[in-house]
Each structure stands twice: as C-alpha cells, then as structure tokens.
Motif scaffolding. Sequence first.
Motif, PDB file in Angstrom:
ATOM      1  N   PRO A  31      70.502 -44.351  56.121  1.00 12.23           N
ATOM      2  CA  PRO A  31      71.716 -45.172  55.958  1.00 12.23           C
ATOM      3  C   PRO A  31      72.084 -45.503  54.518  1.00 12.23           C
ATOM      4  N   ASP A  32      71.107 -45.541  53.607  1.00 14.41           N
ATOM      5  CA  ASP A  32      71.402 -45.923  52.220  1.00 14.41           C
ATOM      6  C   ASP A  32      71.347 -44.733  51.271  1.00 14.41           C
ATOM      7  N   HIS A  33      71.581 -43.545  51.767  1.00 15.79           N
ATOM      8  CA  HIS A  33      71.523 -42.336  50.934  1.00 15.79           C
ATOM      9  C   HIS A  33      72.662 -42.392  49.912  1.00 15.79           C
ATOM     10  N   SER A  34      72.319 -42.744  48.654  1.00 13.36           N
ATOM     11  CA  SER A  34      73.355 -43.013  47.649  1.00 13.36           C
ATOM     12  C   SER A  34      74.171 -41.768  47.320  1.00 13.36           C
ATOM     13  N   ALA A  35      73.522 -40.591  47.304  1.00 16.21           N
ATOM     14  CA  ALA A  35      74.254 -39.369  46.963  1.00 16.21           C
ATOM     15  C   ALA A  35      75.291 -39.042  48.033  1.00 16.21           C
ATOM     16  N   ALA A  36      74.937 -39.240  49.297  1.00 16.71           N
ATOM     17  CA  ALA A  36      75.899 -39.009  50.377  1.00 16.71           C
ATOM     18  C   ALA A  36      77.041 -40.023  50.301  1.00 16.71           C
ATOM     19  N   LEU A  37      76.702 -41.253  49.957  1.00 17.73           N
ATOM     20  CA  LEU A  37      77.740 -42.269  49.792  1.00 17.73           C
ATOM     21  C   LEU A  37      78.699 -41.898  48.668  1.00 17.73           C
ATOM     22  N   ARG A  38      78.159 -41.277  47.600  1.00 16.19           N
ATOM     23  CA  ARG A  38      79.020 -40.864  46.495  1.00 16.19           C
ATOM     24  C   ARG A  38      79.990 -39.777  46.934  1.00 16.19           C
ATOM     25  N   ILE A  39      79.520 -38.854  47.783  1.00 14.95           N
ATOM     26  CA  ILE A  39      80.403 -37.800  48.284  1.00 14.95           C
ATOM     27  C   ILE A  39      81.544 -38.416  49.098  1.00 14.95           C
TER      28      ILE A  39
END
Length: 497
Positions: A479-487
């Motif tokens: 849930p906190d995958h920062s790279a996926a959040l950046r995408i």
Amino acid sequence: MLELNPGSELLGRYVIDRVIGVGGYGAVWKALDKQLNRTVALKRLLKSGAARDEQAQKAMLEEAKKNALVVHPNVVQVYDIIQVDDEHLIVMEYVDGDSLHAHLRELALSSRSVSLEQAVDWLREILEGVAYAHGQRVCHRDLSPMNILLSTGGVPKISDFGIARIIPSKDVAVTPSPPASSQGGTGNPDYMAPEQARGEAADFLSDLFMIGICGYLLLTGRHPFAHPSGLFAIPELLKDESYQPPQPPPPAGLAISDQRRFREYAAVVMRLLGRERANRYQNAQEAIDALDRVIPSVDCPSCGEHVPEHDRFCRHCGVTLAPVPGPAAQEPATVVSGAVSAEELADEGYRLVQAKRWQQAIDAYSKAIQADPNYRKAYWNLGYVYNRIGNPDAAIQILDKGLDLPPSGRDYRAGMFYERSIALASLKRYERALADINESVRLNPDSARSLYFRARISLLQGDLDAALRDARDVLRIVPDHSAALRIIDQISKGSTG
C-alpha cells in the motif's frame, strides 16, 4: 517570427501555459500535450552563437535527438524535437519542483542544511542518472545545481542537456572541442572542471568533477571553490592548480557514528574533486560503489529499490525487510565429485554480491554453472549481476541459456524473465521487454516489483492506462509503495494539465 503566449497552440497539439524558466539558451514553457494528455515542458532554442551556422544547428539538434535515448528516473526525458516557423523547440518531461540550486538557497537563507541521509541519497541518484547517460555515450558538460531539478516527491532529475556531447567509443577518433571561450558557454564557469576552465574538451570525468562540486554543496551548503575570505572568484580558484578545497569537517551536533559516516562520504566527494582526471573515480559506478561501501546495502525483495541493509523497512515501499538467501531461493544442486558444489559456489557468489565485488561474483556464478549446467539459480543470479554492472548484453545471453532449460520451478523462470526484461529495456527493446515482464507476472502475479517494472515500461511506451492499472495493483500488494504512487501522481497531473 514565432510568438508564444498563454493559450496559444502549436501544431494543433501543444497548448502553451506559461513561462517556467529563462536561461542563456532560451526560455522553457509549461504546456499541455493534447495528444497524450500530459503536461510537458517546451524549450525554445535561441538563434544565436553556434546556432547561426546551419550546419552547427543541425549537429546540435542531432545531439538533442540522441539525448532522447537517455531514459532514466533521474534524468529529465526528452520526448521530441518540433519545428514551428523555422524555429526548433525541445519537448521534455515536466518536473513539478524547484532546482537543487533554489532548494539550497532557501535552506541557506534560513541557516538550515540538507540532512546527511538526504544529501547522500540525492548524490547517489545524481550519479546513477549520469552513469546511465554515460552508458549511452552522452556527456553532459554542464552539470550544476541549476540543472538538477527536484520533483515534489524529492527525486533529483538531471536536466538541460543543451550542450551535451556524444562521445564515440574509444575506437572512433574524437575531434577536440574548441576552447570554452570560443564556444559561447560550454558550461557554467563556477561549476567547470579544471580542464574545461583551461579550454580543453570536457569528457565523462569532467562530469564527475562537476558532481563533486554538487556533492560538496549537499554535504556542507558551501561551494568548494568559494574562498572564505571572499577575495577570490570561484573561476579563479578553479584554474589555480595550487588550490585544493579543504576536506569538510562533520557538522556540529552529529553523533559519533554519523561523524564517521560523514568523513567517509566526504572522502568520496573529495576524490570526485581531484584536479587531475587520473585522481578521480574513472566512472560514475565506481563512485556509487564507494558510497555504498560506507553503509552496505541490499535490494528490496518487494520493489527492487536500493536500501541500506540495516534498515528494518524499505524506505521506498515500506515493506518489512528480512534476511534473504539471495536474488533466488535455495535449490538442490548437484555436487561434483572432488569439487565444490554448484550450491556452495552460488552461495559464495551471493556473499561477493553483497560486498559489491562484481567480477569475483561473476566468476563464482560461472563456476557454479560449470559444476551443474542445470542449476537455474546460478543463471538467474548471474543475469542479476550483469544487470547491476550495466552489461545488458551479457545478462541477456546468460538468461537465454537459463530459460532454454526445461521448465522447473515457477519462481526461477519468473525471476529470469524479470531480469531479462530489465536488460532488454535498458537496450530500448521495449516490445521484447514487455513480453518478458508479462511472462514474469503470469508466473508470479503477486510480485510487486514485476508489476511495478511493467508499469514503468508501459509508461515509457505511452500506455498510460496499463501503467495506471499496474501501479494500482502494486499498491494492492504494497500500500505504501512510493514509486508506484509517483507513477499514479505523474499520470494524474498529466491528465489534468
């Protein structure tokens, strides 16, 4: 003459928003790409200096096209070059943040500084972007905090390849560049390497010197060639062969353990600042490895990001970190009579990987394959090592052999497809890379790192829906995958203009 105004439209595709930067080479405008529904930056090239000569302008644009090959998370991507009314504009990735220079100025005005961890993280990421550019034979020649942008997520991105130079392989003759004074500005005089200041051609090692200046600023908040007396100009001391910047002492208030780390990181920066090329690291990867040796690091098993091995949680995706046996799990291996077993050789290879002793790790994994040609773990891990040292062709060759073995174990094949996809993507073979990562996801549908890498490939190919879908699947797992959040954030901002 071309006029750019807010609301005007170019080629029926780019809607101008506003000016976001002005420099010696022209202005940069924020715009909306209607065709791909994303925000871009348009850089307008000035018709001055070398650009007055038609042949020189053509050469400059050809180099800009080659710079578009530098696709890396820490490099501002060049999407296209367009021509409107006999003028050329470069279409680039839009970065929604300030420059490193602006950030450091803001901190200095409030008597604050970059934390040691943040300084080293940014220095390492800048080196990674430069290492990739150099791997594509692109030499920047104008690296400075003004040309390093920080996204709102805190990711440094190298920009302004406007005076970059394509350096041929060693077997191709290189024509020296004219002296800096005759080129109308081949770099910022406050950030030039000594050889540039002498009027010599800049090369990859010149880029490393400029990164050294940036690293010194990150660690100390001061320019290494800014004399404390204020009696000397920075370019003057850059040219003065007798002047060497002082090694910075640890800031007051650091814990004893952090003081040791600071000194070791400062030693890496000081080597980057060697006056003679021979005294510097000979490539960016050497400097990265030197930073990593200060604190041993590992790759997160979930998202694949680089993290200190003592961390309990991945700082990128938040997953709990635990000791792992290696890039691949244990597999029974054949013991060759009178010799070390393939399993023992592979375990030794893993220990060498952790120590960043890449060539010895390659030798160990190669011997493991000789001991047991069916030992799939060795193929997987050897492909991993070749990818880590930037040799995708060798990675593909060894992974081809591993994948040609009769199928045995979904995890091994998923891992080999994943590593081969990374190698293919680094060579811009995106269709084959996508086919491999699709197979890796099919074999291991709950692998966050495979889903994330597929999202990155989709993003590079302009398939925003697929990238968004995979990024959301990553968040379902982590849930906190920062790279996926950046995408997701990047796509969202592009869709809103």
